[in-house]
Motif scaffolding. Structure first.
Motif, mmCIF file in Angstrom:
data_model
loop_
_atom_site.group_PDB
_atom_site.id
_atom_site.type_symbol
_atom_site.label_atom_id
_atom_site.label_comp_id
_atom_site.label_asym_id
_atom_site.label_seq_id
_atom_site.Cartn_x
_atom_site.Cartn_y
_atom_site.Cartn_z
ATOM 1 N N LEU A 15 0.951 -1.295 -0.082
ATOM 2 C CA LEU A 15 -0.086 0.063 0.127
ATOM 3 C C LEU A 15 1.066 1.433 0.089
ATOM 4 O O LEU A 15 1.767 1.230 0.797
ATOM 5 C CB LEU A 15 -0.834 0.001 1.134
ATOM 6 N N GLN A 16 0.507 2.171 -0.655
ATOM 7 C CA GLN A 16 1.141 3.353 -0.853
ATOM 8 C C GLN A 16 0.617 4.582 -0.253
ATOM 9 O O GLN A 16 -0.748 4.803 -0.602
ATOM 10 C CB GLN A 16 1.443 3.707 -2.355
ATOM 11 N N PRO A 17 0.730 5.389 0.606
ATOM 12 C CA PRO A 17 0.075 6.601 1.264
ATOM 13 C C PRO A 17 0.134 7.765 0.157
ATOM 14 O O PRO A 17 0.938 7.775 -0.934
ATOM 15 C CB PRO A 17 1.096 7.168 2.222
ATOM 16 N N TYR A 18 -1.307 8.215 0.245
ATOM 17 C CA TYR A 18 -1.554 9.147 -0.841
ATOM 18 C C TYR A 18 -2.293 10.172 -0.450
ATOM 19 O O TYR A 18 -3.598 9.986 0.453
ATOM 20 C CB TYR A 18 -2.295 8.369 -2.173
ATOM 21 N N TYR A 19 -2.218 11.385 -0.660
ATOM 22 C CA TYR A 19 -2.996 12.484 0.077
ATOM 23 C C TYR A 19 -4.137 12.837 -1.038
ATOM 24 O O TYR A 19 -3.597 13.084 -2.041
ATOM 25 C CB TYR A 19 -2.073 13.669 0.367
ATOM 26 N N VAL A 20 -5.176 13.016 -0.709
ATOM 27 C CA VAL A 20 -6.364 13.644 -1.400
ATOM 28 C C VAL A 20 -6.884 14.739 -0.950
ATOM 29 O O VAL A 20 -7.220 14.838 0.432
ATOM 30 C CB VAL A 20 -7.558 12.359 -1.591
ATOM 31 N N TRP A 21 -7.169 15.964 -1.738
ATOM 32 C CA TRP A 21 -7.605 16.855 -1.162
ATOM 33 C C TRP A 21 -9.230 17.282 -1.808
ATOM 34 O O TRP A 21 -9.219 17.860 -3.138
ATOM 35 C CB TRP A 21 -6.951 18.143 -1.534
ATOM 36 N N PRO A 22 -10.215 16.632 -1.291
ATOM 37 C CA PRO A 22 -11.534 16.710 -1.746
ATOM 38 C C PRO A 22 -12.188 18.139 -1.944
ATOM 39 O O PRO A 22 -11.741 18.978 -1.156
ATOM 40 C CB PRO A 22 -12.474 15.747 -0.863
ATOM 41 N N SER A 23 -13.116 18.221 -2.722
ATOM 42 C CA SER A 23 -13.843 19.639 -2.848
ATOM 43 C C SER A 23 -15.270 19.271 -2.788
ATOM 44 O O SER A 23 -15.760 18.162 -3.237
ATOM 45 C CB SER A 23 -13.364 20.339 -4.174
ATOM 46 N N TYR A 24 -15.878 20.037 -2.283
ATOM 47 C CA TYR A 24 -17.411 19.866 -1.908
ATOM 48 C C TYR A 24 -17.900 21.419 -2.672
ATOM 49 O O TYR A 24 -17.772 22.464 -2.196
ATOM 50 C CB TYR A 24 -18.104 19.885 -0.588
ATOM 51 N N TYR A 25 -18.775 21.261 -3.714
ATOM 52 C CA TYR A 25 -19.417 22.422 -4.223
ATOM 53 C C TYR A 25 -18.614 23.470 -4.418
ATOM 54 O O TYR A 25 -18.420 24.763 -4.238
ATOM 55 C CB TYR A 25 -20.368 22.974 -3.220
ATOM 56 N N ASP A 26 -17.340 23.183 -5.336
ATOM 57 C CA ASP A 26 -16.261 23.872 -5.735
ATOM 58 C C ASP A 26 -15.615 24.684 -4.764
ATOM 59 O O ASP A 26 -14.790 25.606 -5.140
ATOM 60 C CB ASP A 26 -16.904 25.034 -6.815
ATOM 61 N N ALA A 27 -15.385 24.204 -3.474
ATOM 62 C CA ALA A 27 -14.789 24.631 -2.298
ATOM 63 C C ALA A 27 -14.071 23.375 -2.022
ATOM 64 O O ALA A 27 -14.434 22.406 -1.661
ATOM 65 C CB ALA A 27 -15.498 25.373 -1.334
ATOM 66 N N LEU A 28 -12.622 23.680 -1.720
ATOM 67 C CA LEU A 28 -11.626 22.612 -0.945
ATOM 68 C C LEU A 28 -11.888 22.725 0.406
ATOM 69 O O LEU A 28 -12.225 23.560 1.064
ATOM 70 C CB LEU A 28 -10.126 22.949 -1.307
ATOM 71 N N VAL A 29 -11.895 21.439 1.044
ATOM 72 C CA VAL A 29 -11.956 21.026 2.302
ATOM 73 C C VAL A 29 -10.447 21.690 2.971
ATOM 74 O O VAL A 29 -9.716 21.721 2.300
ATOM 75 C CB VAL A 29 -12.024 19.701 2.708
ATOM 76 N N PRO A 30 -10.552 22.028 4.188
ATOM 77 C CA PRO A 30 -9.521 22.766 4.961
ATOM 78 C C PRO A 30 -8.036 22.069 4.916
ATOM 79 O O PRO A 30 -7.030 22.515 4.851
ATOM 80 C CB PRO A 30 -10.071 22.920 6.591
ATOM 81 N N ASP A 31 -8.248 20.771 5.175
ATOM 82 C CA ASP A 31 -6.986 19.854 5.269
ATOM 83 C C ASP A 31 -7.176 18.768 4.191
ATOM 84 O O ASP A 31 -8.353 18.117 4.222
ATOM 85 C CB ASP A 31 -6.715 19.581 6.643
ATOM 86 N N PRO A 32 -6.218 17.997 3.808
ATOM 87 C CA PRO A 32 -6.308 16.817 2.813
ATOM 88 C C PRO A 32 -6.493 15.617 3.699
ATOM 89 O O PRO A 32 -6.349 15.645 5.008
ATOM 90 C CB PRO A 32 -4.833 16.747 2.259
#
Length: 47
Positions: free
Chosen positions: A23-40
């Motif tokens: 398994l490889q660690p991977y950061y995802v920065w999701p967005s909701y309604y065209d706004a990014l969440v505060p932290d990945p």
């Protein structure tokens, strides 16, 4: 109903799967309604 012969427990299947898949660690920065969440979010993906 089919016989349960040869079926293993989910916990044992998980352990065996993780022995054979790296398994490889991977950061995802999701967005909701065209706004990014505060932290990945840290997720693990198979190589």
């Amino acid at each position: 109903m089919p016989q349960a012969k040869g079926v293993i427990a989910p916990e044992k299947a998980k352990v065996e799967f993780l022995k054979h898949v790296a398994l490889q660690p991977y950061y995802v920065w999701p967005s909701y309604y065209d706004a990014l969440v505060p932290d990945p979010r840290l997720v693990y993906v198979p190589e």
